[in-house]
Design a protein around this motif. Structure first.
Motif, PDB file in Angstrom:
ATOM      1  N   THR A  36      23.271  23.575  23.847  1.00 49.77           N
ATOM      2  CA  THR A  36      22.823  24.867  23.987  1.00 49.77           C
ATOM      3  C   THR A  36      23.417  25.970  24.878  1.00 49.77           C
ATOM      4  O   THR A  36      23.592  27.206  24.846  1.00 49.77           O
ATOM      5  CB  THR A  36      21.362  25.037  24.465  1.00 49.77           C
ATOM      6  OG1 THR A  36      21.543  24.462  25.704  1.00 49.77           O
ATOM      7  CG2 THR A  36      20.528  24.698  23.188  1.00 49.77           C
ATOM      8  N   SER A  37      24.353  25.386  25.845  1.00 48.26           N
ATOM      9  CA  SER A  37      25.033  26.042  26.771  1.00 48.26           C
ATOM     10  C   SER A  37      26.454  25.250  27.176  1.00 48.26           C
ATOM     11  O   SER A  37      26.274  24.052  27.310  1.00 48.26           O
ATOM     12  CB  SER A  37      24.190  26.515  28.094  1.00 48.26           C
ATOM     13  OG  SER A  37      24.984  27.211  28.972  1.00 48.26           O
ATOM     14  N   GLY A  50      21.799  20.448  26.529  1.00 43.82           N
ATOM     15  CA  GLY A  50      21.266  20.864  25.343  1.00 43.82           C
ATOM     16  C   GLY A  50      19.907  19.704  25.346  1.00 43.82           C
ATOM     17  O   GLY A  50      19.463  19.085  26.332  1.00 43.82           O
ATOM     18  N   ASP A  77      13.995  19.482  27.372  1.00 45.05           N
ATOM     19  CA  ASP A  77      15.129  20.052  26.746  1.00 45.05           C
ATOM     20  C   ASP A  77      15.833  21.181  27.517  1.00 45.05           C
ATOM     21  O   ASP A  77      14.959  22.058  28.373  1.00 45.05           O
ATOM     22  CB  ASP A  77      15.024  20.803  25.412  1.00 45.05           C
ATOM     23  CG  ASP A  77      14.596  19.985  24.284  1.00 45.05           C
ATOM     24  OD1 ASP A  77      14.788  18.658  24.653  1.00 45.05           O
ATOM     25  OD2 ASP A  77      14.367  20.339  23.435  1.00 45.05           O
ATOM     26  N   ASN A  79      18.661  24.588  28.586  1.00 47.35           N
ATOM     27  CA  ASN A  79      19.055  25.443  27.674  1.00 47.35           C
ATOM     28  C   ASN A  79      20.195  26.269  28.209  1.00 47.35           C
ATOM     29  O   ASN A  79      20.791  26.835  27.692  1.00 47.35           O
ATOM     30  CB  ASN A  79      17.736  26.722  27.616  1.00 47.35           C
ATOM     31  CG  ASN A  79      16.643  25.972  27.103  1.00 47.35           C
ATOM     32  OD1 ASN A  79      16.790  25.273  26.053  1.00 47.35           O
ATOM     33  ND2 ASN A  79      15.534  26.247  27.588  1.00 47.35           N
ATOM     34  N   SER A  80      20.272  26.137  29.586  1.00 46.31           N
ATOM     35  CA  SER A  80      21.350  26.852  30.187  1.00 46.31           C
ATOM     36  C   SER A  80      22.235  26.152  31.304  1.00 46.31           C
ATOM     37  O   SER A  80      21.209  25.366  31.945  1.00 46.31           O
ATOM     38  CB  SER A  80      21.024  28.398  30.652  1.00 46.31           C
ATOM     39  OG  SER A  80      22.140  29.070  31.175  1.00 46.31           O
ATOM     40  N   GLY A  93      15.517  24.955  31.819  1.00 46.43           N
ATOM     41  CA  GLY A  93      15.104  24.520  30.372  1.00 46.43           C
ATOM     42  C   GLY A  93      13.860  24.699  30.335  1.00 46.43           C
ATOM     43  O   GLY A  93      12.990  25.455  30.944  1.00 46.43           O
ATOM     44  N   ASP A  94      13.118  23.913  29.070  1.00 44.77           N
ATOM     45  CA  ASP A  94      11.926  23.974  28.572  1.00 44.77           C
ATOM     46  C   ASP A  94      10.764  23.498  29.809  1.00 44.77           C
ATOM     47  O   ASP A  94      11.096  22.786  30.862  1.00 44.77           O
ATOM     48  CB  ASP A  94      11.559  22.988  27.596  1.00 44.77           C
ATOM     49  CG  ASP A  94      12.236  23.697  26.242  1.00 44.77           C
ATOM     50  OD1 ASP A  94      12.730  24.604  26.336  1.00 44.77           O
ATOM     51  OD2 ASP A  94      12.155  22.733  25.278  1.00 44.77           O
ATOM     52  N   THR A 120       9.575  28.626  28.837  1.00 44.58           N
ATOM     53  CA  THR A 120      10.756  28.019  28.848  1.00 44.58           C
ATOM     54  C   THR A 120      11.590  29.170  29.716  1.00 44.58           C
ATOM     55  O   THR A 120      11.576  30.176  29.599  1.00 44.58           O
ATOM     56  CB  THR A 120      11.132  28.069  27.568  1.00 44.58           C
ATOM     57  OG1 THR A 120      10.367  27.218  26.608  1.00 44.58           O
ATOM     58  CG2 THR A 120      12.981  27.829  27.212  1.00 44.58           C
ATOM     59  N   SER A 122      15.276  30.221  29.688  1.00 40.72           N
ATOM     60  CA  SER A 122      16.483  30.034  28.918  1.00 40.72           C
ATOM     61  C   SER A 122      17.709  30.237  29.163  1.00 40.72           C
ATOM     62  O   SER A 122      18.782  30.204  28.619  1.00 40.72           O
ATOM     63  CB  SER A 122      15.972  31.187  27.751  1.00 40.72           C
ATOM     64  OG  SER A 122      15.995  32.357  27.994  1.00 40.72           O
ATOM     65  N   SER A 123      17.861  31.050  30.491  1.00 42.03           N
ATOM     66  CA  SER A 123      19.253  31.382  31.129  1.00 42.03           C
ATOM     67  C   SER A 123      19.328  31.419  32.571  1.00 42.03           C
ATOM     68  O   SER A 123      18.103  31.628  33.253  1.00 42.03           O
ATOM     69  CB  SER A 123      19.501  32.601  30.593  1.00 42.03           C
ATOM     70  OG  SER A 123      20.879  33.054  30.845  1.00 42.03           O
TER      71      SER A 123
END
Length: 126
Positions: A36-37, A50, A77, A79-80, A93-94, A120, A122-123
């Motif tokens: 994802t990143s 990811g 998971d 995400n960034s 992440g989540d 979540t 996300s960044s």
């Protein structure tokens, strides 16, 4: 004269398209898990994160030719990813996951995000 000019413009345009993307090369991560990143701090060193039903952190020190897995210690998971130097970085992440490393990802420490429930993150960016 117009035909000659048109031909020169078409050839110039064609060469620009063909050679403009010559710097991109396909690289494999060695995993079938979605990523994802990705972040590189220089031409050689970078990380990607990811996951699917678990977490994955991969690190490269040779520009992405080879990737080594790093253990996060969690099952959420990611995400960034964001690193500020060779040693210090964060992944999010989540379920409000925030992890920090001060040794290039050899060890990851969980940080409290202050979120509740299954929110979540996300960044991340510093």
């Amino acid at each position: 004269m117009k035909t000659k000019l048109f031909t020169i413009l078409v050839l110039t345009f064609t060469f620009n398209i063909v050679f403009a993307q010559s710097g991109w090369f396909f690289q494999t991560s060695g995993t079938s898990i979605y990523l994802t990143s990705v972040q590189f701090i220089n031409n050689n060193t970078g990380w990607t994160v990811g996951g699917y039903a678990g977490t994955i952190i991969l690190k490269t020190t040779n520009g992405g030719t080879n990737w080594t897995s790093q253990t996060s210690g969690i099952g959420n998971d990611l995400n960034s990813v964001h690193f500020i130097d060779n040693n210090t970085g964060w992944v999010v992440g989540d379920v409000g996951t925030i992890l920090n490393t001060t040794n290039g990802g050899t060890n990851w420490t969980s940080q409290v995000s202050g979120t509740s429930g299954n929110l979540t993150v996300s960044s991340i960016h510093r």
